[in-house]
Design a protein around this motif. Structure first.
Motif, PDB file in Angstrom:
ATOM      1  N   MET A  12      16.263  70.023  57.290  1.00 37.79           N
ATOM      2  CA  MET A  12      17.698  69.936  57.479  1.00 37.79           C
ATOM      3  C   MET A  12      18.074  68.544  57.991  1.00 37.79           C
ATOM      4  SD  MET A  12      18.753  72.784  56.388  1.00 37.79           S
ATOM      5  CE  MET A  12      18.476  74.551  56.290  1.00 37.79           C
ATOM      6  N   VAL A  13      18.958  67.880  57.264  1.00 36.69           N
ATOM      7  CA  VAL A  13      19.417  66.537  57.620  1.00 36.69           C
ATOM      8  C   VAL A  13      20.820  66.644  58.191  1.00 36.69           C
ATOM      9  CG1 VAL A  13      20.024  64.266  56.696  1.00 36.69           C
ATOM     10  CG2 VAL A  13      17.954  65.429  55.905  1.00 36.69           C
ATOM     11  N   ARG A  14      21.047  66.034  59.356  1.00 33.98           N
ATOM     12  CA  ARG A  14      22.322  66.191  60.062  1.00 33.98           C
ATOM     13  C   ARG A  14      23.078  64.885  60.267  1.00 33.98           C
ATOM     14  NH1 ARG A  14      18.484  69.625  61.905  1.00 33.98           N
ATOM     15  NH2 ARG A  14      19.026  71.841  62.050  1.00 33.98           N
ATOM     16  N   ASN A  15      22.668  63.827  59.565  1.00 31.50           N
ATOM     17  CA  ASN A  15      23.396  62.561  59.640  1.00 31.50           C
ATOM     18  C   ASN A  15      23.291  61.862  58.293  1.00 31.50           C
ATOM     19  OD1 ASN A  15      24.944  60.538  60.816  1.00 31.50           O
ATOM     20  ND2 ASN A  15      23.164  59.415  61.576  1.00 31.50           N
ATOM     21  N   TYR A  16      24.410  61.302  57.829  1.00 31.17           N
ATOM     22  CA  TYR A  16      24.484  60.766  56.475  1.00 31.17           C
ATOM     23  C   TYR A  16      25.143  59.387  56.457  1.00 31.17           C
ATOM     24  CZ  TYR A  16      23.699  65.712  55.510  1.00 31.17           C
ATOM     25  OH  TYR A  16      23.187  66.977  55.485  1.00 31.17           O
ATOM     26  N   ASP A  17      24.854  58.652  55.392  1.00 30.68           N
ATOM     27  CA  ASP A  17      25.487  57.359  55.168  1.00 30.68           C
ATOM     28  C   ASP A  17      26.846  57.603  54.521  1.00 30.68           C
ATOM     29  OD1 ASP A  17      26.350  54.886  54.333  1.00 30.68           O
ATOM     30  OD2 ASP A  17      24.435  54.278  53.456  1.00 30.68           O
ATOM     31  N   PRO A  18      27.949  57.386  55.229  1.00 33.01           N
ATOM     32  CA  PRO A  18      29.271  57.704  54.680  1.00 33.01           C
ATOM     33  C   PRO A  18      29.724  56.739  53.579  1.00 33.01           C
ATOM     34  CG  PRO A  18      29.515  56.624  56.796  1.00 33.01           C
ATOM     35  CD  PRO A  18      28.045  56.834  56.598  1.00 33.01           C
ATOM     36  N   GLU A  19      28.997  55.630  53.411  1.00 29.88           N
ATOM     37  CA  GLU A  19      29.392  54.633  52.418  1.00 29.88           C
ATOM     38  C   GLU A  19      28.761  54.886  51.050  1.00 29.88           C
ATOM     39  OE1 GLU A  19      31.705  52.485  53.230  1.00 29.88           O
ATOM     40  OE2 GLU A  19      31.695  53.357  55.248  1.00 29.88           O
ATOM     41  N   ARG A  20      27.900  55.883  50.945  1.00 34.41           N
ATOM     42  CA  ARG A  20      27.203  56.135  49.675  1.00 34.41           C
ATOM     43  C   ARG A  20      27.548  57.535  49.163  1.00 34.41           C
ATOM     44  NH1 ARG A  20      20.951  54.961  49.948  1.00 34.41           N
ATOM     45  NH2 ARG A  20      21.249  55.014  47.679  1.00 34.41           N
ATOM     46  N   PRO A 165      39.320  83.865  47.190  1.00 35.12           N
ATOM     47  CA  PRO A 165      39.626  85.276  46.905  1.00 35.12           C
ATOM     48  C   PRO A 165      38.880  86.214  47.854  1.00 35.12           C
ATOM     49  CG  PRO A 165      39.127  84.084  44.882  1.00 35.12           C
ATOM     50  CD  PRO A 165      38.762  83.170  46.013  1.00 35.12           C
ATOM     51  N   ALA A 166      39.476  87.356  48.132  1.00 36.28           N
ATOM     52  CA  ALA A 166      38.919  88.297  49.102  1.00 36.28           C
ATOM     53  C   ALA A 166      37.533  88.791  48.724  1.00 36.28           C
ATOM     54  CB  ALA A 166      39.869  89.484  49.263  1.00 36.28           C
ATOM     55  N   GLU A 167      37.241  88.882  47.408  1.00 31.14           N
ATOM     56  CA  GLU A 167      35.942  89.431  47.005  1.00 31.14           C
ATOM     57  C   GLU A 167      34.783  88.454  47.194  1.00 31.14           C
ATOM     58  OE1 GLU A 167      37.944  88.189  43.038  1.00 31.14           O
ATOM     59  OE2 GLU A 167      38.535  88.957  45.006  1.00 31.14           O
ATOM     60  N   PHE A 168      35.087  87.200  47.514  1.00 31.49           N
ATOM     61  CA  PHE A 168      34.027  86.208  47.726  1.00 31.49           C
ATOM     62  C   PHE A 168      33.838  85.958  49.218  1.00 31.49           C
ATOM     63  CE2 PHE A 168      34.975  85.353  43.303  1.00 31.49           C
ATOM     64  CZ  PHE A 168      33.715  85.090  42.782  1.00 31.49           C
ATOM     65  N   THR A 169      32.577  86.054  49.670  1.00 32.00           N
ATOM     66  CA  THR A 169      32.241  85.844  51.071  1.00 32.00           C
ATOM     67  C   THR A 169      31.377  84.602  51.215  1.00 32.00           C
ATOM     68  OG1 THR A 169      32.262  88.227  51.505  1.00 32.00           O
ATOM     69  CG2 THR A 169      31.072  86.828  53.082  1.00 32.00           C
ATOM     70  N   PRO A 170      31.797  83.617  52.009  1.00 31.70           N
ATOM     71  CA  PRO A 170      30.955  82.439  52.214  1.00 31.70           C
ATOM     72  C   PRO A 170      29.719  82.820  53.015  1.00 31.70           C
ATOM     73  CG  PRO A 170      32.830  82.368  53.697  1.00 31.70           C
ATOM     74  CD  PRO A 170      33.055  83.549  52.790  1.00 31.70           C
ATOM     75  N   ILE A 171      28.543  82.478  52.511  1.00 31.75           N
ATOM     76  CA  ILE A 171      27.318  82.790  53.251  1.00 31.75           C
ATOM     77  C   ILE A 171      26.896  81.623  54.137  1.00 31.75           C
ATOM     78  CG2 ILE A 171      26.528  84.343  51.422  1.00 31.75           C
ATOM     79  CD1 ILE A 171      24.349  82.084  50.878  1.00 31.75           C
ATOM     80  N   GLY A 172      27.615  80.529  54.065  1.00 31.30           N
ATOM     81  CA  GLY A 172      27.303  79.320  54.815  1.00 31.30           C
ATOM     82  C   GLY A 172      27.879  78.138  54.076  1.00 31.30           C
ATOM     83  N   ALA A 173      27.410  76.952  54.399  1.00 31.16           N
ATOM     84  CA  ALA A 173      27.851  75.744  53.707  1.00 31.16           C
ATOM     85  C   ALA A 173      26.688  74.754  53.681  1.00 31.16           C
ATOM     86  CB  ALA A 173      29.066  75.128  54.397  1.00 31.16           C
ATOM     87  N   ILE A 174      26.741  73.814  52.743  1.00 27.08           N
ATOM     88  CA  ILE A 174      25.682  72.821  52.590  1.00 27.08           C
ATOM     89  C   ILE A 174      26.312  71.437  52.591  1.00 27.08           C
ATOM     90  CG2 ILE A 174      23.796  71.965  51.143  1.00 27.08           C
ATOM     91  CD1 ILE A 174      23.699  74.771  49.856  1.00 27.08           C
ATOM     92  N   THR A 175      25.887  70.586  53.518  1.00 28.19           N
ATOM     93  CA  THR A 175      26.270  69.176  53.467  1.00 28.19           C
ATOM     94  C   THR A 175      25.206  68.435  52.660  1.00 28.19           C
ATOM     95  OG1 THR A 175      25.209  68.933  55.641  1.00 28.19           O
ATOM     96  CG2 THR A 175      27.622  69.018  55.588  1.00 28.19           C
ATOM     97  N   VAL A 176      25.646  67.438  51.897  1.00 30.57           N
ATOM     98  CA  VAL A 176      24.735  66.668  51.049  1.00 30.57           C
ATOM     99  C   VAL A 176      25.120  65.197  51.122  1.00 30.57           C
ATOM    100  CG1 VAL A 176      23.825  66.331  48.713  1.00 30.57           C
ATOM    101  CG2 VAL A 176      24.500  68.626  49.466  1.00 30.57           C
ATOM    102  N   GLY A 177      24.114  64.332  51.171  1.00 30.81           N
ATOM    103  CA  GLY A 177      24.374  62.901  51.148  1.00 30.81           C
ATOM    104  C   GLY A 177      23.090  62.120  51.313  1.00 30.81           C
ATOM    105  N   TYR A 178      23.224  60.811  51.343  1.00 34.17           N
ATOM    106  CA  TYR A 178      22.067  59.954  51.596  1.00 34.17           C
ATOM    107  C   TYR A 178      21.793  59.953  53.091  1.00 34.17           C
ATOM    108  CZ  TYR A 178      22.288  58.413  46.780  1.00 34.17           C
ATOM    109  OH  TYR A 178      22.263  58.389  45.393  1.00 34.17           O
TER     110      TYR A 178
END
Length: 206
Positions: A12-20, A165-178
């Motif tokens: 799990m990566v928790r810091n990213y390059d915001p310029e890329r 929509p109500a029938e969709f439940t978020p199971i979490g979220a994924i951040t992605v980057g360099y």
């Protein structure tokens, strides 16, 4: 990259390059590969919200971050410093109705949509499989990613912010980057449990 290397490099990566920014073709591959996850009855009851515009990402963090006064706010604010730099957020959602409908079809033999027939909620499990395929693809593309939960008390705010929509439940979220320099999670001090400790062969106990 060899599959073995992808698996061993995943973290799990928790810091990213915001310029890329993440290249559009890489975003497309993340989503395409996610749809190759297994699903019960090939129900494919998932949906993915892609947030690659700055305004949408800001709206996501505003909707999902605990409000001032929350006892956990200080700790989360430190965590958010690096996470909010990610140029891409993908939110995987599970659709229970897609599974209940699929297994009420003639080839499955059930005549109703009774959730009690399910030993575990495969709609969540299968969407988790899809999320893991995205995390592995992230590594293969030379990027970093982190799967994290949306606080339950903020789920409705998230739904309202993005008209989910109500029938969709978020199971979490994924951040992605360099990846940018970050600190190791304190949880890693616990060490990885040895294979011999978690595997039982033939029967659980002697």
């Amino acid at each position: 990259m060899e599959f073995r290397e992808v698996v061993l490099r995943r973290r799990m990566v928790r810091n990213y390059d915001p310029e890329r920014p993440v290249p559009p073709e890489v975003v497309d591959r993340l989503l395409e590969y996610a749809t190759h996850a297994p699903s019960a009855g090939f129900s494919q009851g998932w949906g993915f919200l892609v947030l690659d515009e700055a305004a949408d990402r800001e709206r996501f963090w505003a909707a999902t971050t605990p409000v001032a006064g929350d006892p956990d706010t200080d700790r989360r604010s430190r965590w958010l410093t690096g996470m909010t730099r990610a140029p891409l957020i993908i939110v995987p959602h599970a659709n229970r109705s897609a599974y209940l409908d699929r297994y009420a079809q003639p080839d499955k033999g059930w005549t109703d949509r009774d959730e009690a027939r399910w030993p575990v909620p495969y709609w969540h499990i299968d969407t988790g499989f899809a999320a893991l395929l995205m995390l592995l693809t992230v590594v293969d593309e030379g990027l970093g990613g982190c799967f994290f939960g949306i606080p339950p008390e903020r789920t409705e705010d998230y739904r309202a912010a993005f008209s989910v929509p109500a029938e969709f439940t978020p199971i979490g979220a994924i951040t992605v980057g360099y990846r940018a320099a970050d600190t190791r999670s304190p949880s890693l001090r616990r060490g990885r449990r040895p294979v011999a400790e978690v595997v039982h062969r033939g029967r659980w106990t002697g």
